[in-house]
Each structure stands twice: as structure tokens, then as C-alpha cells.
Design a protein around this motif. Sequence first.
Motif, short mmCIF file in Angstrom:
data_model
loop_
_atom_site.label_atom_id
_atom_site.label_comp_id
_atom_site.label_asym_id
_atom_site.label_seq_id
_atom_site.Cartn_x
_atom_site.Cartn_y
_atom_site.Cartn_z
N HIS A 177 -5.56 54.77 -11.53
CA HIS A 177 -6.07 54.66 -10.17
C HIS A 177 -6.45 53.22 -9.87
O HIS A 177 -7.22 52.61 -10.59
CB HIS A 177 -7.28 55.57 -9.98
N LEU A 178 -5.91 52.74 -8.77
CA LEU A 178 -6.19 51.37 -8.31
C LEU A 178 -6.70 51.35 -6.87
O LEU A 178 -6.85 50.28 -6.28
CB LEU A 178 -4.91 50.53 -8.40
N HIS A 179 -6.98 52.51 -6.31
CA HIS A 179 -7.34 52.58 -4.90
C HIS A 179 -8.82 52.36 -4.64
O HIS A 179 -9.25 52.32 -3.50
CB HIS A 179 -6.92 53.95 -4.33
N GLU A 180 -9.61 52.22 -5.70
CA GLU A 180 -11.04 51.97 -5.54
C GLU A 180 -11.36 50.57 -6.03
O GLU A 180 -10.47 49.80 -6.36
CB GLU A 180 -11.84 53.04 -6.30
N THR A 181 -12.63 50.24 -6.13
CA THR A 181 -13.00 48.88 -6.52
C THR A 181 -12.71 48.59 -7.99
O THR A 181 -12.57 47.44 -8.37
CB THR A 181 -14.49 48.62 -6.24
N SER A 182 -12.64 49.61 -8.82
CA SER A 182 -12.36 49.39 -10.24
C SER A 182 -11.12 50.17 -10.67
O SER A 182 -10.80 51.21 -10.11
CB SER A 182 -13.56 49.80 -11.09
N THR A 183 -10.45 49.64 -11.69
CA THR A 183 -9.27 50.30 -12.25
C THR A 183 -9.74 51.31 -13.29
O THR A 183 -10.62 51.01 -14.10
CB THR A 183 -8.37 49.25 -12.94
N GLY A 196 -7.26 55.85 1.41
CA GLY A 196 -5.88 56.28 1.57
C GLY A 196 -4.90 55.14 1.75
O GLY A 196 -3.73 55.26 1.39
N ASP A 197 -5.39 54.01 2.25
CA ASP A 197 -4.52 52.84 2.45
C ASP A 197 -4.15 52.18 1.13
O ASP A 197 -3.24 51.35 1.08
CB ASP A 197 -5.19 51.81 3.36
N ARG A 198 -4.87 52.51 0.04
CA ARG A 198 -4.59 51.90 -1.25
C ARG A 198 -4.04 52.91 -2.27
O ARG A 198 -3.68 52.52 -3.38
CB ARG A 198 -5.86 51.26 -1.83
N SER A 199 -3.95 54.17 -1.90
CA SER A 199 -3.50 55.21 -2.84
C SER A 199 -2.08 54.95 -3.35
O SER A 199 -1.74 55.37 -4.46
CB SER A 199 -3.58 56.60 -2.21
N HIS A 200 -1.26 54.25 -2.57
CA HIS A 200 0.11 53.96 -3.01
C HIS A 200 0.12 53.03 -4.23
O HIS A 200 1.13 52.91 -4.91
CB HIS A 200 0.92 53.35 -1.87
N LEU A 201 -1.01 52.38 -4.52
CA LEU A 201 -1.10 51.48 -5.67
C LEU A 201 -1.26 52.24 -7.00
O LEU A 201 -1.03 51.67 -8.07
CB LEU A 201 -2.28 50.51 -5.50
N ASN A 202 -1.68 53.51 -6.92
CA ASN A 202 -1.88 54.30 -8.13
C ASN A 202 -0.55 54.45 -8.87
O ASN A 202 0.52 54.48 -8.26
CB ASN A 202 -2.45 55.68 -7.79
N ARG A 203 -0.61 54.56 -10.20
CA ARG A 203 0.60 54.66 -11.00
C ARG A 203 0.58 55.93 -11.84
O ARG A 203 -0.30 56.10 -12.69
CB ARG A 203 0.73 53.43 -11.92
N ASN A 204 1.54 56.83 -11.59
CA ASN A 204 1.69 58.04 -12.39
C ASN A 204 2.47 57.68 -13.65
O ASN A 204 3.62 57.26 -13.55
CB ASN A 204 2.43 59.13 -11.62
N LEU A 205 1.86 57.86 -14.81
CA LEU A 205 2.49 57.44 -16.06
C LEU A 205 3.14 58.59 -16.81
O LEU A 205 3.83 58.36 -17.81
CB LEU A 205 1.47 56.74 -16.96
N MET A 206 2.93 59.82 -16.36
CA MET A 206 3.55 60.99 -16.98
C MET A 206 3.91 62.00 -15.90
O MET A 206 3.16 62.16 -14.94
CB MET A 206 2.60 61.68 -17.97
N GLU A 207 5.01 62.68 -16.08
CA GLU A 207 5.37 63.78 -15.18
C GLU A 207 4.42 64.94 -15.44
O GLU A 207 4.04 65.21 -16.58
CB GLU A 207 6.81 64.21 -15.43
N LEU A 208 4.06 65.62 -14.37
CA LEU A 208 3.18 66.79 -14.51
C LEU A 208 3.95 67.98 -15.05
O LEU A 208 5.07 68.25 -14.62
CB LEU A 208 2.59 67.16 -13.15
N ARG A 209 3.33 68.69 -15.98
CA ARG A 209 3.88 69.94 -16.46
C ARG A 209 3.10 71.04 -15.76
O ARG A 209 1.88 70.94 -15.61
CB ARG A 209 3.70 70.03 -17.98
N PRO A 210 3.76 72.11 -15.32
CA PRO A 210 3.04 73.17 -14.61
C PRO A 210 1.90 73.76 -15.45
O PRO A 210 2.07 74.01 -16.66
CB PRO A 210 4.12 74.22 -14.34
N HIS A 267 -6.91 66.29 -7.34
CA HIS A 267 -7.75 65.11 -7.20
C HIS A 267 -7.13 63.91 -7.94
O HIS A 267 -6.98 62.83 -7.37
CB HIS A 267 -9.15 65.39 -7.76
N ASP A 268 -6.77 64.11 -9.20
CA ASP A 268 -6.25 63.02 -10.03
C ASP A 268 -4.97 62.41 -9.45
O ASP A 268 -4.80 61.20 -9.44
CB ASP A 268 -5.94 63.50 -11.45
N PHE A 269 -4.07 63.27 -8.97
CA PHE A 269 -2.78 62.80 -8.49
C PHE A 269 -2.73 62.67 -6.96
O PHE A 269 -1.67 62.48 -6.39
CB PHE A 269 -1.65 63.71 -9.01
N ARG A 270 -3.89 62.79 -6.33
CA ARG A 270 -4.02 62.59 -4.89
C ARG A 270 -3.04 63.44 -4.11
O ARG A 270 -2.27 62.97 -3.28
CB ARG A 270 -3.88 61.11 -4.52
#
Length: 167
Positions: A141-147, A51-65, A38-41
Motif C-alpha cells: 500500500h502506497l496510498h497513505e502517508t507511509s508504505t 482514492g486518488d492514490r490507490s492506483h499506486l498500490n502493488r498487488n504482489l500475488m494473485e488472490l486464491r479464492p 480492504h487489503d485489495f481495495r
Amino acid sequence: MTDTKPKTRPDAAASKLNAVSVRIESKPMSKAKFQRRHDFRIGAQLAYVDGDRSHLNRNLMELRPLPDIQRENEVLRIKAGWTREMKSNAAVVSAGITTFGHAAQDVFNQLPDEVQDRAFKELAHEVAALLKTELEALVVHLHETSTYAHFTMRAYNDDGQQIRLRN
């Protein structure tokens, strides 16, 4: 006797507009997997996600398994002297979300992306430090109305104790 406690604002509802909120919830492996998707879409998304705005989201850390985090939790428990095995439904991570009141959101949205990212990182790292654990993931997350930002931390602190959250 004098009351030395600081007074809250007379209009508590108005102060919520300026607030920054952090909510945290422990997640066992099954829920941690869903939370991460959910968090990382990753994969199919909920209907409210644009879905048209999901590309605006910014991953700030690499995921660890997640299994690596779970093994680290087990090592911390052993170092702390725990002899019982972890339950199968024991928390692996503590998932958090940082949100803003409307007025705070308006101010925050005016900041450059780099400043927003630094603020989210500093806040998430500070929460992890207060709980004596490690930050594991952070996404804005920037894909919704609020950051807002989702973050996860290891569910066990450096002393091998499970992070206990109270309402």
C-alpha cells in the motif's frame, strides 16, 4: 552468576523509530472476506483511503479464492487425524500487516520499487515458513502517508493445526 541475556537499547522508544513491525490476526470466513476487500481495495473504501492514490498500490500475488483455502484447511485437518468438523467460525486465514518505524520508513522509501517488493515478499514468506503454512496474498500500500504491506496466510499449518497467535 553472570547475566548472559543481550541488553536492549537504553532508549527503547528511540529503537522503535528503526523497527519493522509484523502483526498477525486470525480471521474466520466472514472477516476474511472483509479483510480481503480492504487489503485489495475492492468495492467501497473507508473514509481515510485516498482514492486518488490507490492506483499506486502493488498487488504482489494473485488472490486464491477463500473457499479453496478453507477446503485446503479441511484436508490438512483430516490428514492430521481430526474427526470433528471445523466450526463455522473457524479461522480460514491469518491476516498480517508489515509496518515501519519513522526512521526505517524513511530508509525503505528510498529503495527502488523492485527492492521494496522483494523485501516484503521475503519477509511474508519467512513468516509463513516459521508458522509452517502458506502465503496466500500480498499487497503493498502506497496510498497513505507511509508504505506498508498486507498479507494473508492459510490459517492451518502443514501439520493440520490451527495457527495460534499469542499477544
